[in-house]
Design an enzyme around this catalytic site. Sequence first.
Site: not given
Length: 339
Positions: A67, A165-166, A299, A308
Amino acid sequence: MPLMEAPPLPAASVSCRNLGKSGLRVSCLGLGTWVTFGSQISDETAEDVLTVAYEHGVNLFDTAEVYAAGKAERTLGNILKSKGWRRSSYVVTTKIFWGGQAETERGLSRKHIIEGLQGSLERLQLGYVDIVFANRSDPNSPMEEIVRAMTYVIDQGLALYWGTSRWGAAEIMEAYSMARQFNLIPPVCEQAEHRLFQREKVQVQLPELYHKIGVGSVTLSPLACGLITSKYDGRVPDTCRAIKGYQWLKDKAQSEDGKKQQAKVMDLLPIAHQLGCTVAQLAIAWCLRGEGVSSVLLGVSSAEQLIEHLGAVQVLSQLTPQTVTEIDGLLGNKPHSKK
C-alpha cells in the site's frame, strides 16, 4: 420527486467477534488503509480517522507492504506510536506479497515472507503484527514452504496468527492439510472482497471452510471504493476515490455492468429509508450478516465518513429475513448454496 438519502444513523460502539474459530476477538468493523493512508489523505486526517475508530471500539487496523509503496505502514506506525495506546488493546494486520522490484522481493518464498514481514515491522515500528496475510497465492512457492515460513514467523514472535488473502478455497484447504500433516500452524482467516455485487466466495465457499476447519472471513471493499452509495446516481464525480490513480475503477463504474449496479443501488433507497439509514450503512450491515464473517474492513477518507459507516452496526439488528429477501429480490444475484 426522487427519494433523497436518509441522514446517517450515528455511530455506536462496535462489538467484537472471534476471528474465525480462533480465540482472537476483533471488532466487527475494522479500518483498512488501502488507497487512503500515505497517499490520498493527509497524515493529520489519517490520525483523526484512526482516533475516531479506536474511540468507537474499532480494534482492527489493516495494512499491507504494497500500500502506497510502504507509506501506508509508515503512516499507521507513526500514528500508533504518537497515540501511545496499549499494544495489547488493538490488532494490526499486514499483507506480504509485493515488496519491491527484485525477483526475491515478491511472492511467498520463505525468504520474502521473513524479510517482507521484517520490513513491515520496521515501517510500523512494532515488535510484531497480530496477523500476517499471504496477499494472494503464489504458484512459484510450494505450499509446504509457505506454511513452514508462516509457522516460523509465528514461532519467532514476529506475528501471532497468519491468514490468506484472495486465495481459493482449495488452496486454503491445502494449506490447512499441510499444517495438520507436519504439525505446523494453519491459517485462521481469509481476507476476501465481499459486497452486494460480489457474493459467491464469502457466501458459498467460505462458510464451508469455517465449519470444516475454522477459517473465518475478514471482508473488504463493502462499498466498492465508495461506488455503493446513492450519491453518484450513475455518474462518477472527479472528487470520488475512483478517480485519482484508479482509472480502472472509474472504467468499471462507467461500464454497462457498472451502470446497472448503480441503478440497483438507487433501488435500495426505499429500504434504507424504511430502516432510517443511508444506503452505505445498509450495504455494510448486509456484509456483516455473512456466516463466518469476523470483520468488515472500511476504507474512508474522513472522520465524518467513518462515523457514518460505523452507524451500520445499528442497522444489523433491523435486517430481518424479510428485508434480506427483499434486497435479494432487487439484486437478483443470490448465489446458490451447495447445501
